[in-house]
Design a protein around this motif. Structure first.
Motif, short mmCIF file in Angstrom:
data_model
loop_
_atom_site.label_atom_id
_atom_site.label_comp_id
_atom_site.label_asym_id
_atom_site.label_seq_id
_atom_site.Cartn_x
_atom_site.Cartn_y
_atom_site.Cartn_z
N ILE A 23 0.84 -1.20 0.00
CA ILE A 23 0.00 0.00 0.00
C ILE A 23 0.88 1.25 0.00
O ILE A 23 0.62 2.20 -0.75
CB ILE A 23 -0.97 -0.01 1.20
CG1 ILE A 23 -1.94 -1.18 1.07
CG2 ILE A 23 -1.71 1.32 1.33
CD1 ILE A 23 -2.73 -1.49 2.33
N ALA A 24 1.91 1.25 0.83
CA ALA A 24 2.83 2.40 0.86
C ALA A 24 3.46 2.61 -0.51
O ALA A 24 3.59 3.74 -0.98
CB ALA A 24 3.90 2.18 1.93
N GLN A 25 3.83 1.53 -1.17
CA GLN A 25 4.43 1.62 -2.50
C GLN A 25 3.42 2.18 -3.51
O GLN A 25 3.78 2.96 -4.39
CB GLN A 25 4.94 0.24 -2.95
CG GLN A 25 6.00 0.31 -4.02
CD GLN A 25 7.23 1.07 -3.56
OE1 GLN A 25 7.81 0.77 -2.53
NE2 GLN A 25 7.62 2.06 -4.32
N ILE A 26 2.17 1.81 -3.38
CA ILE A 26 1.11 2.35 -4.26
C ILE A 26 1.00 3.86 -4.06
O ILE A 26 0.91 4.62 -5.03
CB ILE A 26 -0.24 1.65 -3.97
CG1 ILE A 26 -0.21 0.20 -4.48
CG2 ILE A 26 -1.41 2.42 -4.60
CD1 ILE A 26 -1.39 -0.65 -4.02
N PHE A 27 1.02 4.31 -2.81
CA PHE A 27 0.96 5.74 -2.52
C PHE A 27 2.13 6.47 -3.18
O PHE A 27 1.94 7.51 -3.81
CB PHE A 27 0.99 6.00 -1.01
CG PHE A 27 -0.29 5.71 -0.28
CD1 PHE A 27 -1.33 5.00 -0.85
CD2 PHE A 27 -0.47 6.16 1.01
CE1 PHE A 27 -2.50 4.74 -0.18
CE2 PHE A 27 -1.65 5.92 1.71
CZ PHE A 27 -2.66 5.21 1.11
N ILE A 28 3.32 5.93 -3.01
CA ILE A 28 4.53 6.57 -3.53
C ILE A 28 4.54 6.58 -5.06
O ILE A 28 4.75 7.62 -5.68
CB ILE A 28 5.78 5.85 -2.99
CG1 ILE A 28 5.90 6.07 -1.47
CG2 ILE A 28 7.05 6.35 -3.71
CD1 ILE A 28 6.86 5.13 -0.78
N ASN A 29 4.29 5.44 -5.66
CA ASN A 29 4.36 5.32 -7.12
C ASN A 29 3.30 6.15 -7.84
O ASN A 29 3.53 6.63 -8.96
CB ASN A 29 4.23 3.86 -7.56
CG ASN A 29 5.41 3.02 -7.14
OD1 ASN A 29 6.47 3.53 -6.77
ND2 ASN A 29 5.23 1.72 -7.15
N ASN A 30 2.14 6.30 -7.23
CA ASN A 30 1.03 6.99 -7.88
C ASN A 30 0.78 8.39 -7.34
O ASN A 30 -0.15 9.06 -7.78
CB ASN A 30 -0.25 6.15 -7.76
CG ASN A 30 -0.10 4.83 -8.48
OD1 ASN A 30 -0.19 4.77 -9.69
ND2 ASN A 30 0.15 3.76 -7.73
N LYS A 31 1.61 8.80 -6.37
CA LYS A 31 1.49 10.12 -5.75
C LYS A 31 0.05 10.40 -5.30
O LYS A 31 -0.54 11.42 -5.62
CB LYS A 31 1.96 11.20 -6.73
CG LYS A 31 3.44 11.10 -7.06
CD LYS A 31 3.86 12.19 -8.02
CE LYS A 31 5.34 12.20 -8.22
NZ LYS A 31 5.87 11.24 -9.11
N ILE A 32 -0.49 9.44 -4.54
CA ILE A 32 -1.83 9.58 -3.99
C ILE A 32 -1.77 9.50 -2.47
O ILE A 32 -0.78 9.02 -1.91
CB ILE A 32 -2.80 8.51 -4.55
CG1 ILE A 32 -2.29 7.08 -4.28
CG2 ILE A 32 -3.04 8.73 -6.04
CD1 ILE A 32 -3.24 5.98 -4.71
N GLY A 33 -2.83 9.95 -1.82
CA GLY A 33 -2.84 10.00 -0.36
C GLY A 33 -3.83 9.07 0.29
O GLY A 33 -4.02 9.12 1.50
N GLY A 34 -4.48 8.22 -0.51
CA GLY A 34 -5.44 7.30 0.08
C GLY A 34 -5.98 6.32 -0.94
O GLY A 34 -5.95 6.60 -2.14
N VAL A 35 -6.44 5.18 -0.44
CA VAL A 35 -7.05 4.16 -1.30
C VAL A 35 -8.23 3.53 -0.58
O VAL A 35 -8.20 3.33 0.63
CB VAL A 35 -6.06 3.03 -1.70
CG1 VAL A 35 -4.98 3.53 -2.63
CG2 VAL A 35 -5.46 2.36 -0.49
N PRO A 36 -9.29 3.22 -1.34
CA PRO A 36 -10.38 2.47 -0.74
C PRO A 36 -10.01 0.99 -0.65
O PRO A 36 -9.21 0.48 -1.46
CB PRO A 36 -11.54 2.68 -1.73
CG PRO A 36 -10.91 3.04 -3.01
CD PRO A 36 -9.58 3.65 -2.70
N VAL A 37 -10.57 0.32 0.33
CA VAL A 37 -10.40 -1.13 0.48
C VAL A 37 -11.71 -1.76 0.04
O VAL A 37 -12.79 -1.36 0.52
CB VAL A 37 -10.08 -1.51 1.95
CG1 VAL A 37 -9.88 -3.01 2.08
CG2 VAL A 37 -8.87 -0.74 2.45
#
Length: 148
Positions: A23-37
């Motif tokens: 999840i942290a890698q998703i935030f970093i790679n996509n420059k986003i601050g949150g994801v739905p589960v």
């Protein structure tokens, strides 16, 4: 304007069992601050923000207590202590996510969405259909972009 007009439709989501490191890698790679589960049916079951990941690294405050007759009486909330420990020990999305997510529908007015976000102090809100399946995501930036 409706929520469907301003939402991001191509939303990155994770499953309950997604490791926090991923999840942290998703935030970093996509420059986003949150994801739905989401669950296997695409229904929103939680949300994770960068704040949740930062909380994982915080120091735990041990509640004050007194010992009486071989027992311990906590003077502060033990529940908060338990929640902090759970977040620090978290390994997967379900361990760190915020459940009971506030969502909006595609046909909700942008003003309603903005008011919900301000009143609840949230930065992003999933857009769902009647079955709570993820359709999109609206963040504060989307509202600013739509207005200006």
């Amino acid at each position: 304007m409706k929520a469907a007009d301003i939402m991001t439709s191509d939303v990155i989501s994770v499953k309950r069992e997604t490791p926090i490191k991923e999840i942290a890698q998703i935030f970093i790679n996509n420059k986003i601050g949150g994801v739905p589960v989401v669950d296997d049916d695409g229904k929103v079951v939680g949300i994770i923000s960068e704040t949740d990941l930062v909380k994982k690294e915080k120091n735990v405050h041990i509640p004050s207590y007194i010992a009486i007759l071989q027992g311990i009486v906590f003077l502060e909330s033990f529940k908060k202590f338990e929640e902090d420990i759970k977040k620090i020990a978290a390994y997967k999305a379900e361990d760190i996510m915020t459940p009971n997510v506030i969502t909006v529908r595609e046909d909700d007015d942008m003003e309603l969405v903005a008011n919900i976000m301000l009143e609840k102090g949230i930065n992003r809100v999933p857009v769902t259909d009647e079955q709570k399946r993820l359709k999109g995501m609206i963040c504060r930036y989307d509202i600013i972009k739509a207005v200006f």
